[in-house]
Every structure is written in C-alpha cells, then in structure tokens.
Motif scaffolding. Structure first.
Motif, mmCIF file in Angstrom:
data_model
loop_
_atom_site.group_PDB
_atom_site.id
_atom_site.type_symbol
_atom_site.label_atom_id
_atom_site.label_comp_id
_atom_site.label_asym_id
_atom_site.label_seq_id
_atom_site.Cartn_x
_atom_site.Cartn_y
_atom_site.Cartn_z
ATOM 1 N N TYR A 52 0.836 -1.204 0.000
ATOM 2 C CA TYR A 52 0.000 0.000 0.000
ATOM 3 C C TYR A 52 0.872 1.256 0.000
ATOM 4 O O TYR A 52 0.655 2.188 -0.779
ATOM 5 C CB TYR A 52 -0.888 0.042 1.251
ATOM 6 C CG TYR A 52 -1.998 -0.974 1.307
ATOM 7 C CD1 TYR A 52 -2.694 -1.373 0.166
ATOM 8 C CD2 TYR A 52 -2.392 -1.514 2.525
ATOM 9 C CE1 TYR A 52 -3.713 -2.292 0.233
ATOM 10 C CE2 TYR A 52 -3.421 -2.431 2.612
ATOM 11 C CZ TYR A 52 -4.086 -2.822 1.456
ATOM 12 O OH TYR A 52 -5.108 -3.726 1.540
ATOM 13 N N GLU A 53 1.851 1.287 0.906
ATOM 14 C CA GLU A 53 2.634 2.506 1.078
ATOM 15 C C GLU A 53 3.592 2.741 -0.082
ATOM 16 O O GLU A 53 3.983 3.877 -0.353
ATOM 17 C CB GLU A 53 3.360 2.464 2.420
ATOM 18 C CG GLU A 53 2.372 2.487 3.580
ATOM 19 C CD GLU A 53 3.012 2.674 4.943
ATOM 20 O OE1 GLU A 53 2.329 3.201 5.842
ATOM 21 O OE2 GLU A 53 4.190 2.303 5.103
ATOM 22 N N ALA A 54 3.957 1.671 -0.801
ATOM 23 C CA ALA A 54 4.747 1.848 -2.018
ATOM 24 C C ALA A 54 3.929 2.578 -3.076
ATOM 25 O O ALA A 54 4.469 3.342 -3.886
ATOM 26 C CB ALA A 54 5.212 0.493 -2.543
ATOM 27 N N LYS A 55 2.624 2.357 -3.077
ATOM 28 C CA LYS A 55 1.730 3.012 -4.043
ATOM 29 C C LYS A 55 1.333 4.422 -3.614
ATOM 30 O O LYS A 55 1.254 5.341 -4.431
ATOM 31 C CB LYS A 55 0.453 2.185 -4.201
ATOM 32 C CG LYS A 55 0.640 0.809 -4.827
ATOM 33 C CD LYS A 55 0.627 0.891 -6.333
ATOM 34 C CE LYS A 55 0.664 -0.494 -6.954
ATOM 35 N NZ LYS A 55 0.600 -0.441 -8.421
ATOM 36 N N LEU A 56 1.050 4.593 -2.306
ATOM 37 C CA LEU A 56 0.398 5.810 -1.846
ATOM 38 C C LEU A 56 1.241 6.673 -0.926
ATOM 39 O O LEU A 56 0.888 7.825 -0.683
ATOM 40 C CB LEU A 56 -0.899 5.440 -1.099
ATOM 41 C CG LEU A 56 -1.945 4.673 -1.908
ATOM 42 C CD1 LEU A 56 -3.010 4.108 -0.977
ATOM 43 C CD2 LEU A 56 -2.577 5.568 -2.956
ATOM 44 N N GLY A 57 2.326 6.130 -0.401
ATOM 45 C CA GLY A 57 3.080 6.814 0.635
ATOM 46 C C GLY A 57 2.637 6.330 2.007
ATOM 47 O O GLY A 57 1.638 5.625 2.143
ATOM 48 N N ASN A 58 3.382 6.715 3.043
ATOM 49 C CA ASN A 58 3.073 6.249 4.392
ATOM 50 C C ASN A 58 1.685 6.679 4.844
ATOM 51 O O ASN A 58 1.266 7.819 4.610
ATOM 52 C CB ASN A 58 4.114 6.766 5.390
ATOM 53 C CG ASN A 58 5.434 6.036 5.256
ATOM 54 O OD1 ASN A 58 5.544 5.025 4.563
ATOM 55 N ND2 ASN A 58 6.456 6.555 5.912
ATOM 56 N N PHE A 59 0.994 5.758 5.527
ATOM 57 C CA PHE A 59 -0.310 6.064 6.110
ATOM 58 C C PHE A 59 -0.082 6.881 7.383
ATOM 59 O O PHE A 59 0.789 6.553 8.180
ATOM 60 C CB PHE A 59 -1.063 4.788 6.478
ATOM 61 C CG PHE A 59 -1.601 4.016 5.307
ATOM 62 C CD1 PHE A 59 -0.976 4.028 4.082
ATOM 63 C CD2 PHE A 59 -2.751 3.251 5.451
ATOM 64 C CE1 PHE A 59 -1.468 3.303 3.011
ATOM 65 C CE2 PHE A 59 -3.260 2.517 4.390
ATOM 66 C CZ PHE A 59 -2.618 2.545 3.162
ATOM 67 N N ASN A 60 -0.879 7.902 7.584
ATOM 68 C CA ASN A 60 -0.759 8.724 8.788
ATOM 69 C C ASN A 60 -1.718 8.214 9.864
ATOM 70 O O ASN A 60 -2.830 8.705 10.017
ATOM 71 C CB ASN A 60 -1.053 10.193 8.470
ATOM 72 C CG ASN A 60 -0.841 11.079 9.681
ATOM 73 O OD1 ASN A 60 -0.048 10.765 10.566
ATOM 74 N ND2 ASN A 60 -1.557 12.190 9.731
ATOM 75 N N PHE A 61 -1.281 7.179 10.604
ATOM 76 C CA PHE A 61 -2.063 6.684 11.723
ATOM 77 C C PHE A 61 -1.771 7.585 12.925
ATOM 78 O O PHE A 61 -0.659 7.601 13.443
ATOM 79 C CB PHE A 61 -1.676 5.245 12.066
ATOM 80 C CG PHE A 61 -1.912 4.264 10.956
ATOM 81 C CD1 PHE A 61 -3.198 3.950 10.555
ATOM 82 C CD2 PHE A 61 -0.843 3.653 10.312
ATOM 83 C CE1 PHE A 61 -3.418 3.038 9.520
ATOM 84 C CE2 PHE A 61 -1.052 2.740 9.292
ATOM 85 C CZ PHE A 61 -2.342 2.439 8.895
ATOM 86 N N SER A 62 -2.765 8.314 13.378
ATOM 87 C CA SER A 62 -2.516 9.252 14.476
ATOM 88 C C SER A 62 -2.533 8.562 15.825
ATOM 89 O O SER A 62 -1.766 8.926 16.725
ATOM 90 C CB SER A 62 -3.544 10.378 14.469
ATOM 91 O OG SER A 62 -4.858 9.861 14.668
ATOM 92 N N CYS A 63 -3.402 7.555 16.013
ATOM 93 C CA CYS A 63 -3.484 6.905 17.321
ATOM 94 C C CYS A 63 -4.291 5.618 17.231
ATOM 95 O O CYS A 63 -4.996 5.367 16.243
ATOM 96 C CB CYS A 63 -4.115 7.828 18.359
ATOM 97 S SG CYS A 63 -5.820 8.336 17.982
ATOM 98 N N MET A 64 -4.152 4.813 18.291
ATOM 99 C CA MET A 64 -4.954 3.606 18.478
ATOM 100 C C MET A 64 -5.745 3.739 19.776
ATOM 101 O O MET A 64 -5.217 4.215 20.787
ATOM 102 C CB MET A 64 -4.076 2.363 18.602
ATOM 103 C CG MET A 64 -3.298 1.964 17.387
ATOM 104 S SD MET A 64 -2.357 0.449 17.768
ATOM 105 C CE MET A 64 -1.442 0.257 16.230
#
Length: 334
Positions: free
Chosen positions: A168-180
């Motif tokens: 996924y991140e190779a296609k779109l860039g890093n996901f910005n997960f803010s918190c769990m």
C-alpha cells in the motif's frame, strides 16, 4: 452479471467493469463479494452504513474534503454491525469518515486461500479512502487515520493490515495513523477464558449472578462435558492445520510492537472485572508499549464493567476519555 444477496436485497454486479483506483493494488474476490456501492456521490450523508465488501462497511459525511479525518472501528468476535454503530456518534459528530470492520475467524486457519484473503482484506477500505480524495498518505498528509480496536479480534485487523502495508505505502506513501484506541484488549486466549467466551456466546453475558445466566451456564456446561472428548480430538486436528487461538493471539499482538506501529500513541480502556481479557494482560501491554517507544500511552480503568461493555457502563466517561486523548495526540503533532 453476478447476483449477490445484501441486506435482503438482490444486487446486480458487472464484475468485469469494476476497476480499482489503486492501479492494480486492489484485487476483486468474486467468491466472497465486491464493493457494493460504486457511486461515491450516493455514499455522502448516508443515514446507514454502506457495505463495501463482506464484513466491511462505511458511513461518509457530507462535503468530504482532503482534510476529512478517518476512523476504523474494528469489532470483537460476535459483534454485529448494530453494536459497532453505538460507538460511531462521537466520530460522526466531528465529520469523520467511519469504517466498520466485523470480526471473523479466517486468520486462525492457515491455508493459502485464507492467507490471500487476509492480505487483501483492507483493499476495499484503502480503495475507498483513495476514491474520496482524503489526504492521509505521504510525507505531508493533511489529515489522519484513527484505529479504534475492540478486544483481541480488533488487533487482528491491524495484523491483516500489516501484511499488505508495504505494498500500500509503495503506491500511496506512508499512512498517517494518528493513534490507536484499544477497548478491552489485547490479551491472551487461555482454556479458562475460552470457556468463559463459550458461556458468553450462550448467555449473552460474562457476568454471573442472574438465574438465567446460571441456568444457561449449567446447560452449557452439560453440553460442554458431552462434547469434551470429540472436541479435544477436533482441537488436536485444528492445531495440526494451524488453528491455534492461544498462540495466534500472542503472535498477533506482536504487530503492536512492530517497527511500523510501535510509536503510534495508544489509549488502553479496560476493566478490572473483565473475565475474557484479564486486567493484568492489558496492563502488561500498556507497560510494554511504553518500553517499545510509543509516543503517548494512556489508560482508563473501569472498576466494574463487562468485556467490551465499557461504554454501556459509563457512556459519558467513555466518550470524554477518547476526546481528551485525541486532544493530547493533536498537541504532540504541533
């Protein structure tokens, strides 16, 4: 043409006309179903969750922009969509796009088909975020993704995500997960908690005391004893093919401390009287999260609440705890 039954209504699909907006990243699983709602305009402002694929739903606010925030509610074993909807109000009031993920047992069975399904599981969700034009990917994202996880099976969904995250991140860039946000978990499935879980499915409760609970528990115990020997044999076979709940959940929880997820801020919400995921197990993960390098670790403890019934016990406290935590997370990003 393909027929599929969704919510009592028969939908028609033209499988060969569906195209992913991820340039080949999303695969279409014709055997289990595909994106049920292709018209993005019809998603906005929907009064009910729209099914994207089996066990995956979305509710989209009006006027989505690249800055619209995203939350993924990952449910517990046996949890239905209507139960997850009880948790979406605080997010919908703040114009989040809300995804709902229902639990399943497929990760526990080690087969090539299941492995492929687990890797592809998040495709409809990632595809929909991309289709809506939400800017939560890349080096300078303008919004974020919140992961709201329930029990052990909520964490299972993060494990599934980790399987495909590099692609996924190779296609779109890093996901910005803010918190769990971790509600009633994670923990370890033992023989004791497995038996309690079985009783909970039969009685609808993990809290003893009522006559109905005692009666159903007695009937359940008799049934359990009646099938104990064959169940032991079945369990032996399950372990042989890779179906091992205790070791699976232990391995699965490791995703929280992987390089990609270990620094993500997390809020643990749990109860001292939870009989399915014991208090000490969550305390262990809280301490380990700090050692692993999470940027922020907070916890809120209930003195007396059943498994995944924290909100039901004290709804205002539940909501305010999450809002306060998210404010802290936002201050870290400044």
């Amino acid at each position: 043409m393909k027929l599929e039954r969704l919510g009592g209504l028969t939908k028609m699909f033209r499988v060969n006309q569906l195209r992913s907006h991820l340039s080949g990243l999303t695969t279409i699983d014709e055997s289990s179903g595909i994106v049920a709602q292709q018209n993005d305009a019809d998603l906005a402002g929907s009064s009910i969750p729209i099914q994207l694929a089996p066990r995956r739903f979305v509710r989209v606010p009006q006027n989505v922009t690249p800055q619209t925030r995203v939350v993924v509610l990952c449910g517990w074993a046996g949890g239905k969509l209507k139960y997850l909807e009880n948790y979406d109000a605080l997010y919908r009031e703040r114009s989040f796009v809300v995804f709902y993920v229902l639990a399943d047992n497929s990760p526990l069975v080690n087969t090539d088909k299941r492995a492929r399904e687990n890797i592809d599981f998040w495709n409809p969700i990632v595809d929909q975020i991309n289709r809506l034009g939400i800017d939560c990917f890349g080096e300078n994202p303008s919004t974020d993704i919140v992961l709201h996880l329930f029990s052990n099976t909520g964490v299972v969904q993060v494990w599934k995500l980790s399987l495909a995250l590099q692609d996924y991140e190779a296609k779109l860039g890093n996901f910005n997960f803010s918190c769990m946000i971790l509600d009633s978990g994670p923990g370890i499935m033992s023989l004791k908690t497995g038996l309690i879980f079985t009783m909970a499915i039969m009685t609808g409760s993990t809290k003893p005391g009522t006559f109905e609970y005692r009666l159903k528990s007695l009937l359940g115990l008799l049934a359990f004893v009646g099938v104990l020997v064959p169940a032991t044999l079945v369990a032996t076979v399950w372990r042989a093919i890779g179906f091992d709940t205790a070791s699976f959940f232990q391995r699965n929880n490791e995703v929280l401390y992987s390089e990609r997820f270990k620094t993500i801020p997390r809020l643990f919400m749990h109860s001292k009287t939870d009989r399915l995921v014991e208090f000490d197990a969550v305390e262990f993960h809280k301490k380990r999260s700090r050692v692993a390098g999470s940027r922020l670790v907070r916890d809120v403890v209930w003195e007396n609440a059943e498994h995944v019934k924290l909100r039901m016990s004290e709804p205002d406290r539940y909501t305010q705890s999450i809002l306060s935590f998210m404010k802290e997370v936002e201050s870290l990003a400044r």
